[in-house]
Structures are given as C-alpha cells and as structure tokens.
Motif scaffolding. Structure first.
Motif, mmCIF file in Angstrom:
data_model
loop_
_atom_site.group_PDB
_atom_site.id
_atom_site.type_symbol
_atom_site.label_atom_id
_atom_site.label_comp_id
_atom_site.label_asym_id
_atom_site.label_seq_id
_atom_site.Cartn_x
_atom_site.Cartn_y
_atom_site.Cartn_z
ATOM 1 N N TYR A 255 0.829 -1.215 0.000
ATOM 2 C CA TYR A 255 0.000 0.000 0.000
ATOM 3 C C TYR A 255 0.858 1.259 0.000
ATOM 4 N N ALA A 256 1.947 1.279 -0.768
ATOM 5 C CA ALA A 256 2.873 2.406 -0.686
ATOM 6 C C ALA A 256 2.728 3.382 -1.845
ATOM 7 N N PRO A 257 2.817 4.677 -1.547
ATOM 8 C CA PRO A 257 2.911 5.668 -2.620
ATOM 9 C C PRO A 257 4.341 5.675 -3.160
ATOM 10 N N SER A 258 4.629 6.497 -4.167
ATOM 11 C CA SER A 258 6.019 6.619 -4.638
ATOM 12 C C SER A 258 6.802 7.564 -3.738
ATOM 13 N N THR A 259 6.117 8.539 -3.163
ATOM 14 C CA THR A 259 6.785 9.506 -2.282
ATOM 15 C C THR A 259 7.251 8.813 -0.998
ATOM 16 N N PRO A 260 8.537 8.906 -0.649
ATOM 17 C CA PRO A 260 9.009 8.292 0.595
ATOM 18 C C PRO A 260 8.212 8.818 1.791
ATOM 19 N N LEU A 261 7.837 7.908 2.648
ATOM 20 C CA LEU A 261 6.932 8.283 3.738
ATOM 21 C C LEU A 261 7.425 7.684 5.053
ATOM 22 N N ALA A 262 7.400 8.478 6.116
ATOM 23 C CA ALA A 262 7.804 7.977 7.437
ATOM 24 C C ALA A 262 6.719 8.337 8.445
ATOM 25 N N LEU A 263 6.567 7.486 9.456
ATOM 26 C CA LEU A 263 5.583 7.749 10.505
ATOM 27 C C LEU A 263 6.255 8.401 11.696
ATOM 28 N N CYS A 264 5.509 9.220 12.423
ATOM 29 C CA CYS A 264 6.034 9.733 13.697
ATOM 30 C C CYS A 264 4.887 9.831 14.686
ATOM 31 N N GLN A 265 5.226 9.903 15.946
ATOM 32 C CA GLN A 265 4.201 10.146 16.964
ATOM 33 C C GLN A 265 3.899 11.646 16.976
ATOM 34 N N PRO A 266 2.649 12.037 17.330
ATOM 35 C CA PRO A 266 2.324 13.472 17.320
ATOM 36 C C PRO A 266 3.308 14.317 18.133
ATOM 37 N N ASP A 267 3.806 13.791 19.261
ATOM 38 C CA ASP A 267 4.706 14.633 20.071
ATOM 39 C C ASP A 267 6.132 14.700 19.512
ATOM 40 N N GLU A 268 6.420 13.912 18.469
ATOM 41 C CA GLU A 268 7.759 13.974 17.855
ATOM 42 C C GLU A 268 7.765 14.870 16.612
ATOM 43 N N ARG A 269 6.574 15.390 16.276
ATOM 44 C CA ARG A 269 6.409 16.071 15.002
ATOM 45 C C ARG A 269 7.445 17.158 14.729
ATOM 46 N N SER A 270 7.565 18.103 15.664
ATOM 47 C CA SER A 270 8.459 19.248 15.418
ATOM 48 C C SER A 270 9.889 18.783 15.217
ATOM 49 N N GLU A 271 10.302 17.836 16.060
ATOM 50 C CA GLU A 271 11.686 17.357 15.985
ATOM 51 C C GLU A 271 11.939 16.665 14.642
ATOM 52 N N LYS A 272 11.017 15.797 14.231
ATOM 53 C CA LYS A 272 11.210 15.049 12.973
ATOM 54 C C LYS A 272 11.256 15.990 11.770
ATOM 55 N N VAL A 273 10.386 16.998 11.802
ATOM 56 C CA VAL A 273 10.359 17.954 10.691
ATOM 57 C C VAL A 273 11.684 18.718 10.645
ATOM 58 N N SER A 274 12.155 19.186 11.802
ATOM 59 C CA SER A 274 13.418 19.949 11.835
ATOM 60 C C SER A 274 14.584 19.098 11.347
ATOM 61 N N VAL A 275 14.620 17.841 11.801
ATOM 62 C CA VAL A 275 15.718 16.953 11.405
ATOM 63 C C VAL A 275 15.689 16.759 9.887
ATOM 64 N N TRP A 276 14.510 16.553 9.327
ATOM 65 C CA TRP A 276 14.423 16.328 7.874
ATOM 66 C C TRP A 276 14.884 17.579 7.117
ATOM 67 N N LEU A 277 14.388 18.738 7.557
ATOM 68 C CA LEU A 277 14.735 19.979 6.850
ATOM 69 C C LEU A 277 16.247 20.215 6.869
ATOM 70 N N ALA A 278 16.862 19.936 8.014
ATOM 71 C CA ALA A 278 18.307 20.163 8.127
ATOM 72 C C ALA A 278 19.099 19.182 7.270
ATOM 73 N N ALA A 279 18.587 17.957 7.173
ATOM 74 C CA ALA A 279 19.324 16.919 6.431
ATOM 75 C C ALA A 279 19.085 16.992 4.923
ATOM 76 N N HIS A 280 18.066 17.712 4.496
ATOM 77 C CA HIS A 280 17.717 17.722 3.070
ATOM 78 C C HIS A 280 17.616 19.141 2.525
ATOM 79 N N VAL A 281 18.582 19.952 2.855
ATOM 80 C CA VAL A 281 18.593 21.342 2.377
ATOM 81 C C VAL A 281 18.614 21.342 0.847
ATOM 82 N N GLY A 282 17.760 22.147 0.255
ATOM 83 C CA GLY A 282 17.753 22.262 -1.209
ATOM 84 C C GLY A 282 17.094 21.088 -1.906
ATOM 85 N N GLU A 283 16.434 20.216 -1.166
ATOM 86 C CA GLU A 283 15.801 19.049 -1.807
ATOM 87 C C GLU A 283 14.299 19.164 -1.955
ATOM 88 N N GLY A 284 13.778 20.368 -1.824
ATOM 89 C CA GLY A 284 12.347 20.536 -2.038
ATOM 90 C C GLY A 284 11.563 20.479 -0.744
#
Ligand code: TXA
Ligand code: MG
Length: 362
Positions: A255-284
């Motif tokens: 049941y997977a889309p083509s877009t890479p997808l990861a799950l997080c708990q609601p209380d981890e949201r801000s941290e996961k978003v920040s980590v992704w943004l920092a690790a993928h600068v310039g990647e959209g």
C-alpha cells in the motif's frame, strides 16, 4: 457512518457504446466473455473477472503483476450465493453475513471442491464478500442473471483492488484509469461510482478452521473492527498468526505511494520535521500529514496537509491523499500516526505498511 449512495449518481463509463445498453450491462457482458472490468465498491475499486473462468482470473494476475499464489476475493450478489463457492459453511459465517453484509467484510471459508483452485491461489480456502456499493451490486446481479441464462453453475466476480501489485488501492475511477492506462486504452470497462465511502480494503476474518475447533482470526483489519466481529460471534477473534494463509495485504511493505513516507508520533512532530529539513537542504518540500494542522508552525518548505480526526473519514481520505502526494512532487512525507484504538486499526495498519516500504531508505 456508511450511507447508501444513489445509483443515479453512478453513471458508469463503459467501453463500447451505441448498443443502447447501460455501462453496467456492457460490463456484465464483458465479464461473460472472460474479459476484465474495473468497478467501484464501498471499500476500494476492484479489477474483476468471472471467478468461474480460470483463464479470466489469470488475466487479473497478469494485469496486476501479482504472484499467482496470492488468492483473490470472490464477490457475490447475495449472501446465500456463497454456498456455490464454499463448503462446510459454519454458523458463524451466516451470523456475520446477517449483520455485516452487504458491506466491507471478507470471510475466508473452505473452498467448494468443484471450484477451481486458481481463484484461491491454490489454497483449500476461499475469500468471499458481498459488497454494498450500488454499482457493484447492480453488476453482480446482472452478471448472475447472464450466468443463469447461460446455465452457469455459480456466479461470482473475482476481484482484487484495481492497482498494480504493492501500490496504493484506488478509491476513484480516475485512479484506476491512471493505474491501468494501457487496459483503459484497450477499452476495458471502468465503471464510475464516485469516491469509495470506506476507502480502505475490507476487514478479512478467517473462519476456515472454526468447524474443526479453530478460532476466528483477523487477517486484515478494516472499517469493521475485530471487536465488532467478536461481539456478534460472542467469541474472541485472534490476531494474525505466522501460520495464516498468504495474504498480500499482510506483507510488511504494501500500500505504498512513490513519495518516501515515514511515521512519527504526534509529540515527535516538530523534531522530525526539523531533522528532515536540516538533512535535506535544497531538496524541495516536505509534506506533513497531521490531524492537528493548526498547531504546526508555518514554513515555506513544509506543506501541511490536514487529515480528518474521525477514523472513518480518515480511511476515506487516506489513499487519495497518498496519491496526491505523488502528484504534488514533494520530496518526502511525514505522517503523524493515529491512535492505537480499535476504530483506528485499519488506518493504522495501512500507514504502518506504507511506511515499511521505505524503511532502510532513511
Ligand atoms: O475491500 C476489498 O477487499 C477489495 C475490494 C475490491 O473488494 N479487494 C481487495 O482485494 O482488497 P485484494 O486482492 O487486493 O486483497 C484481498 C486479500 C489479499 O491480501 C488476499 O491474499 C486475501 O485477501 N485473500 C483472499 N483469499 C484468501 C484466502 N483464501 N486465504 C487468505 N487470504 C485470502
Ligand atoms: Mg490489494
């Protein structure tokens, strides 16, 4: 809750035209000729073939790219029609059929000895379901009439979800057209039935061993919960066992889309978003699927997609949203997990499987 759709809203968009017959009638005739037909159900759209015609069933496997040992579900017009597909039907099956059919529940029962093994992937059991969508019911009823006129012994439409193997199930006719543009171009009838009301695949309950003292088992969670089934049966429903028969929906990555997808708990949201943004600068951009969109800080690199707070509404929206992710060209998606509660079991299962397809990628 689930409400019936008016068949007036389901115009149908079959292949050939000009005969004066309805799209549903033309689709039923195509099934009689051993051809494939896509049709709406209340769960997801199905890719159907005459279940009593092994060559027609083989066409489903070829079109989907699905391994031939993965069984498909046989859809019937009326609950009593399962008698020609199954043997030793236990009382528990009729009790569930009385309460949940027509509707989003599949029962695994013993296959009738006269039914070709191809439809159940060579297994001695068979999956049967009586769907509630008015277009599916009209097609099944019409097909059963044509079968009877042709002296056919049993009428049923074998149908997996109308997507390529491992991909997200379709909940709109347009999704089917984009999955199977080749078959659509060749004139395969794709019946129109609006947005699927349930949006995730049927709950699967295995009753094939209850006659010999076994317990009912949940093979795939869906909109009808294991708890609802247990309440009707007055008996516990066990979870998925390692020894259970093959179910492609039970493969971890599905049941997977083509877009890479990861799950997080609601209380981890801000941290996961920040980590992704920092690790993928310039990647959209990153998509964030949340049931709490108002509590997310605005950012140009984060596309916030608000998801429904109610489990049935979430299920209804889920697959269309996953397909939209692919169309929007986001680089990746983070999805907040949903509550670990019975009403959410079906949605939770699909989210976990969609994310599992990308484990190891990150
Ligand atoms: O909601 C649904 O069930 C939709 C609509 C079209 O009815 N159909 C659907 O079909 O989801 P499919 O093939 O995508 O998933 C059916 C699942 C598969 O995982 C299959 O392995 C399992 O049902 N199944 C079918 N017959 C079975 C059997 N005899 N034993 C164990 N699993 C079975
Ligand atoms: Mg499927």
């Amino acid at each position: 809750m689930l409400t019936a759709m008016s068949s007036d809203s389901c115009s149908g968009s079959g292949s050939g035209s000009g005969s004066g017959s309805s799209a549903v009638e033309q689709a039923a005739q195509a099934l009689m000729r051993g051809e494939l037909v896509a049709f709406p159900t209340e769960t997801v759209y199905g890719l159907g073939a005459d279940a009593a015609n092994p060559a027609a069933v083989a066409r489903i496997y070829a079109a989907k790219g699905r391994p031939s040992n993965h069984p498909v579900i046989v859809h019937v017009a009326k609950p009593e029609d399962i008698k020609s597909w199954c043997s030793d039907i236990p009382d528990q099956a009729w009790r569930l059929a009385d309460v949940f059919w027509p509707g989003p529940l599949t029962l695994i029962l013993k296959r009738h000895p006269d039914v070709d093994a191809a439809v159940s992937g060579g297994q001695t059991t068979i999956g049967v379901r009586c769907p509630s969508h008015p277009v599916a019911r009209e097609l099944l009823t019409m097909f059963a009439e044509l079968k009877q006129q042709a002296n056919g012994v049993r009428a049923g439409i074998a149908a997996p979800s109308a997507n390529r193997f491992g991909r997200v199930s379709p909940t709109r006719a347009q999704h089917v057209r984009s999955e199977f543009d080749d078959l659509a171009a060749q004139g395969m009838p794709i019946l129109e039935g609006g947005d699927s009301e349930v949006g995730i695949e049927s709950t699967i309950i295995d009753l094939s061993s209850v006659g010999s003292g076994g317990e009912p088992a949940l093979l795939r969670p869906g909109a009808i919960s294991a708890e609802q089934v247990a309440a009707v049966l007055g008996q516990a429903v066990i979870g998925h066992q390692a020894s259970s028969p093959r179910v492609s929906g039970s493969l971890k990555a599905h049941y997977a889309p083509s877009t890479p997808l990861a799950l997080c708990q609601p209380d981890e949201r801000s941290e996961k978003v920040s980590v992704w943004l920092a690790a993928h600068v310039g990647e959209g951009r990153l998509a964030l699927l949340t049931r709490d969109p108002d509590r997310v800080a605005p950012s140009t690199r984060v596309l916030v997609i608000g998801m429904p707070g109610d489990a049935l509404a979430y299920g209804q929206a889920l697959y269309a949203t996953l397909r939209e992710l692919d169309e929007m060209g986001v680089a990746s998606a983070i999805v907040e997990n949903v509550p670990n509660e019975p009403a959410w079991a079906g949605v939770r299962d699909r989210l976990i499987r969609a994310a599992a397809a990308f484990e190891g990628d990150r």
